[in-house]
Write a protein that holds these residues in place. Structure first.
Motif, PDB file in Angstrom:
ATOM      1  N   VAL A 403     -44.115  43.993 -18.793  1.00  0.00           N
ATOM      2  CA  VAL A 403     -44.420  42.596 -19.115  1.00  0.00           C
ATOM      3  C   VAL A 403     -43.143  41.771 -19.042  1.00  0.00           C
ATOM      4  N   THR A 404     -43.321  40.453 -18.912  1.00  0.00           N
ATOM      5  CA  THR A 404     -42.193  39.527 -18.853  1.00  0.00           C
ATOM      6  C   THR A 404     -42.302  38.532 -20.000  1.00  0.00           C
ATOM      7  N   ILE A 405     -41.226  38.346 -20.746  1.00  0.00           N
ATOM      8  CA  ILE A 405     -41.227  37.423 -21.877  1.00  0.00           C
ATOM      9  C   ILE A 405     -41.261  35.983 -21.367  1.00  0.00           C
ATOM     10  N   ILE A 406     -42.189  35.187 -21.887  1.00  0.00           N
ATOM     11  CA  ILE A 406     -42.269  33.778 -21.494  1.00  0.00           C
ATOM     12  C   ILE A 406     -41.952  32.847 -22.663  1.00  0.00           C
ATOM     13  N   ASP A 407     -41.947  33.363 -23.886  1.00  0.00           N
ATOM     14  CA  ASP A 407     -41.597  32.531 -25.042  1.00  0.00           C
ATOM     15  C   ASP A 407     -41.173  33.437 -26.192  1.00  0.00           C
ATOM     16  N   VAL A 408     -40.117  33.034 -26.919  1.00  0.00           N
ATOM     17  CA  VAL A 408     -39.628  33.785 -28.069  1.00  0.00           C
ATOM     18  C   VAL A 408     -39.863  32.939 -29.313  1.00  0.00           C
ATOM     19  N   LEU A 409     -40.714  33.425 -30.217  1.00  0.00           N
ATOM     20  CA  LEU A 409     -41.047  32.727 -31.453  1.00  0.00           C
ATOM     21  C   LEU A 409     -40.502  33.497 -32.642  1.00  0.00           C
ATOM     22  N   PRO A 410     -40.477  32.906 -33.858  1.00  0.00           N
ATOM     23  CA  PRO A 410     -39.906  33.612 -35.014  1.00  0.00           C
ATOM     24  C   PRO A 410     -40.607  34.925 -35.352  1.00  0.00           C
ATOM     25  N   LYS A 411     -41.930  35.011 -35.091  1.00  0.00           N
ATOM     26  CA  LYS A 411     -42.674  36.208 -35.503  1.00  0.00           C
ATOM     27  C   LYS A 411     -43.334  36.954 -34.352  1.00  0.00           C
ATOM     28  N   GLN A 412     -43.123  36.530 -33.114  1.00  0.00           N
ATOM     29  CA  GLN A 412     -43.740  37.235 -31.999  1.00  0.00           C
ATOM     30  C   GLN A 412     -43.101  36.834 -30.674  1.00  0.00           C
ATOM     31  N   LEU A 413     -43.331  37.686 -29.663  1.00  0.00           N
ATOM     32  CA  LEU A 413     -42.947  37.384 -28.285  1.00  0.00           C
ATOM     33  C   LEU A 413     -44.215  37.111 -27.489  1.00  0.00           C
ATOM     34  N   ASN A 414     -44.275  35.989 -26.796  1.00  0.00           N
ATOM     35  CA  ASN A 414     -45.365  35.740 -25.859  1.00  0.00           C
ATOM     36  C   ASN A 414     -44.956  36.261 -24.488  1.00  0.00           C
ATOM     37  N   VAL A 415     -45.830  37.053 -23.875  1.00  0.00           N
ATOM     38  CA  VAL A 415     -45.472  37.719 -22.625  1.00  0.00           C
ATOM     39  C   VAL A 415     -46.543  37.483 -21.561  1.00  0.00           C
ATOM     40  N   LYS A 416     -46.168  37.708 -20.316  1.00  0.00           N
ATOM     41  CA  LYS A 416     -47.085  37.601 -19.177  1.00  0.00           C
ATOM     42  C   LYS A 416     -47.171  38.946 -18.489  1.00  0.00           C
ATOM     43  N   LEU A 417     -48.414  39.352 -18.149  1.00  0.00           N
ATOM     44  CA  LEU A 417     -48.628  40.620 -17.457  1.00  0.00           C
ATOM     45  C   LEU A 417     -48.577  40.387 -15.953  1.00  0.00           C
ATOM     46  N   ASN A 418     -48.585  41.464 -15.180  1.00  0.00           N
ATOM     47  CA  ASN A 418     -48.430  41.349 -13.734  1.00  0.00           C
ATOM     48  C   ASN A 418     -49.573  40.593 -13.062  1.00  0.00           C
ATOM     49  N   ASP A 419     -50.799  40.655 -13.628  1.00  0.00           N
ATOM     50  CA  ASP A 419     -51.942  39.977 -13.015  1.00  0.00           C
ATOM     51  C   ASP A 419     -52.090  38.535 -13.484  1.00  0.00           C
ATOM     52  N   GLY A 420     -51.146  38.040 -14.291  1.00  0.00           N
ATOM     53  CA  GLY A 420     -51.203  36.672 -14.782  1.00  0.00           C
ATOM     54  C   GLY A 420     -51.785  36.540 -16.165  1.00  0.00           C
ATOM     55  N   SER A 421     -52.371  37.615 -16.701  1.00  0.00           N
ATOM     56  CA  SER A 421     -52.911  37.564 -18.054  1.00  0.00           C
ATOM     57  C   SER A 421     -51.772  37.410 -19.058  1.00  0.00           C
ATOM     58  N   ARG A 422     -52.145  36.890 -20.244  1.00  0.00           N
ATOM     59  CA  ARG A 422     -51.144  36.668 -21.275  1.00  0.00           C
ATOM     60  C   ARG A 422     -51.293  37.697 -22.389  1.00  0.00           C
ATOM     61  N   GLY A 423     -50.231  37.844 -23.178  1.00  0.00           N
ATOM     62  CA  GLY A 423     -50.261  38.759 -24.297  1.00  0.00           C
ATOM     63  C   GLY A 423     -49.194  38.398 -25.308  1.00  0.00           C
ATOM     64  N   ARG A 424     -49.188  39.113 -26.417  1.00  0.00           N
ATOM     65  CA  ARG A 424     -48.148  38.900 -27.417  1.00  0.00           C
ATOM     66  C   ARG A 424     -47.722  40.234 -27.998  1.00  0.00           C
ATOM     67  N   ILE A 425     -46.453  40.313 -28.398  1.00  0.00           N
ATOM     68  CA  ILE A 425     -45.924  41.472 -29.114  1.00  0.00           C
ATOM     69  C   ILE A 425     -45.493  40.970 -30.484  1.00  0.00           C
TER      70      ILE A 425
END
Length: 587
Positions: A403-425
């Motif tokens: 995954v690729t990080i697209i945003d860094v927040l205080p309590k989570q990382l927003n990420v993008k998957l290879n097919d364009g879907s989004r996710g969070r860690i």
């Protein structure tokens, strides 16, 4: 208002063969406003006509046509017999002339009263009120239905209730449960599986057919009974679709130019970077926006539109000219004929701003395998709705992906998957052994565009039967799932927030598990995202879910580290004085 029950009012008399949903013939007798009118139904069994009322919301299935039908068609053709159905029986007999409702009643049966409603059945209704928490829908014979927000088929957070539904809109609902106490039905508009004879009524090409038939009939009424420059233009121009003219651009609105024709009538055309405000552009009229009273133009036609239509002809390819709210307009390459392509999937999504299918200007579409619907009466062509097959990959739990990080927040990382879907860690899924001494924020440890290997642990904010939403994945960098906790365990939690009422601390223990530290068990101040050692004191389960009661003190710490204090005095509301000693017994 006709149909409204007031104190002391009596139910209107009805014929012996009266039933809700019965298809009838009626004529207009009084039409004094755009909101309601009075009509007569003449039956074979009674000589005396039956008085009925029609409200504006029941004049058409489509909200933008309702006022125009009341003003142009119904008021000017009082003697014309029309189809309708009995909709409700109050102080007036209320009828409906919505064409989709009438066709439904020809194929199926409406419930006569609340007790006739069956859980699981599909019933047509009319949107009555729109709130943030859901829709109130008018079912036959004043049966009230409520569709909670969670049972509305909205496109994620991009689409609000107000942007998809309109008051007066015709919808199909599935009854989920009967609320006997409030005497109403709880219904769903999400992913309805139609069956039997009513399948066709909700299909996009049938709904668009009803819409265009009504639209061209209203334009014909404007031509015959209207006044002003617009009606004069329709009267003087026999074939206004394909009419060649010039448009002076006055302004730009999003992806459209807004301007006026040479005769002063308003018009719009798709934005083109080669032109700017003040230019006079030559083009062809391809449609008319009834609510805005505005012509739709294009500059992409190389030759005039062909109007003659053969009911048996087929097409191979078309080029998109523009996309409107519920359909796109295109021109066939082989015969240069104008065609309509629905961008919605069913009746309930007719007004959705998040189109199920979207097209781009000048896009080439292969339609060789599709059988078109051709209307010889109104001279238009519809290419039936073809739902695109999703190219989105569905990942399975515990699958390791990049995954690729697209945003860094205080309590989570927003990420993008290879097919364009989004996710969070979530922050609890980022560290195996975090340091409680040295606090580092996620911004100190991670940066945008950084790549990580993460494990799929689930999805959120998505229904399993969704047709057009990308999954939003929950991910973890841990190799194993979160462990179970027991009372007395010493664990690490991540600080979330301060409770506004009690001033206690809330911690994240894992992705879906939180813990609470009462004020008397707080040992130090923390910053959002900072971790601390915690001891589990109790487990609480209530209607809000499950959480733990925690303490920041270590119950197993040595006696030598404990300091005892005896209260002395209060200096102020925030200052207390104590006598400090290491002895338990104070003198």
């Amino acid at each position: 208002v006709p149909g409204k029950v007031t104190f002391g009012s009596k139910l209107a008399p009805v014929p012996a063969d009266f039933s809700i949903g019965k298809v009838i013939q009626w004529t207009v007798t009084e039409c004094e406003s755009d909101e309601h009118l009075i009509g007569n139904v003449i039956t074979e069994r009674r000589r005396k006509p039956i008085a009925v009322a029609l409200t504006r919301h029941h004049a058409s299935d489509f909200v933008e046509h309702q006022s125009l039908l009341m003003r142009l068609d119904l008021s000017s053709k009082k003697d014309q017999q029309r189809d309708g159905i009995y909709w409700s029986h109050l102080s007036y007999i209320n009828i409906s002339m919505k064409k989709i409702l009438i066709e439904f009643c020809r194929r199926s049966v409406l419930p006569q009263k609340f007790d006739d409603c069956i859980v699981g059945s599909i019933v047509p209704g009319v949107v009555q009120n729109i709130f943030e928490y859901g829709l109130f829908i008018d079912l036959p014979n004043t049966i009230i239905a409520f569709a909670p927000h969670k049972h509305l088929d909205l496109y994620g957070t991009l689409e609000s209730i107000e942007k998809k539904y309109r008051i007066g809109q015709t919808v199909f609902v599935r009854i989920l449960q009967l609320d006997e106490q409030k005497h109403r039905c709880i219904v769903s508009l999400k992913s309805i599986m139609y069956d039997g004879e009513i399948v066709e009524l909700s299909q996009a090409d049938y709904v668009l057919r009803c819409y265009l038939n009504e639209k061209y009939q209203l334009i014909e009424d404007m031509k015959q009974h209207g006044t002003g420059p617009l009606s004069k233009f329709f009267q003087e121009t026999k074939k206004w679709i394909g009419f060649k003219c010039r448009c002076l651009i006055e302004k730009r609105l999003d992806d459209w130019f807004i301007g006026r024709l040479e005769n002063g009538l308003p018009a719009s055309l798709p934005y083109d970077a080669h032109y700017s405000i003040g230019d006079s552009i030559e083009g062809y009229i391809i449609d008319f926006n009834l609510p805005a009273q505005q012509f739709i133009m294009t500059i992409d036609l190389k030759k005039p539109i062909k109007h003659s239509i053969n009911s048996s002809q087929t097409f191979t390819q078309c080029t998109i000219l523009c996309q409107l709210s519920s359909y796109a307009l295109a021109i066939t390459q082989d015969s240069n004929q104008l065609i309509h392509l629905p961008t919605f999937s069913d009746l309930n999504s007719f007004y959705s701003i998040a189109s199920t299918t979207s097209y781009e200007r000048k896009q080439q579409i292969n339609i060789s395998s599709i059988i078109p619907y051709i209307s010889e009466e109104h001279n238009y062509i519809i290419i039936p709705f073809q739902e695109k097959k999703s190219s989105i990959k569905i990942y399975q739990p515990n699958e390791i992906i990049s995954v690729t990080i697209i945003d860094v927040l205080p309590k989570q990382l927003n990420v993008k998957l290879n097919d364009g879907s989004r996710g969070r860690i979530h922050i609890t899924e980022l560290f195996d052994n975090p340091s409680t001494e040295k606090f580092q924020t996620l911004n100190d440890l991670y940066h945008i565009n950084q790549s990580l290997d993460a494990r799929i642990i689930g999805t959120r904010n998505i229904e399993k039967d969704s047709k057009h939403k990308r999954p939003v994945y929950e991910l973890s960098v841990h190799e194993k799932s979160s462990q179970q906790y027991e009372i007395g365990d010493r664990i690490i939690g991540f600080f979330d927030k301060i409770d506004e009422k009690t001033k206690g601390y809330w911690f994240y223990l894992s992705l879906h598990l939180r813990g609470y530290v009462p004020p008397e068990f707080i040992s130090k101040q923390l910053t959002v995202g900072q971790c601390s050692y915690l001891t589990i004191m109790n487990k609480i389960i209530n209607d809000k879910g499950e959480h733990y009661t925690l303490t920041m003190f270590d119950n197993n710490q040595s006696e030598s580290n404990i300091i005892y204090a005896q209260f002395k005095e209060i200096k102020s509301i925030n200052e207390f004085h104590f006598n400090i000693t290491k002895d338990k017994i104070f003198k």
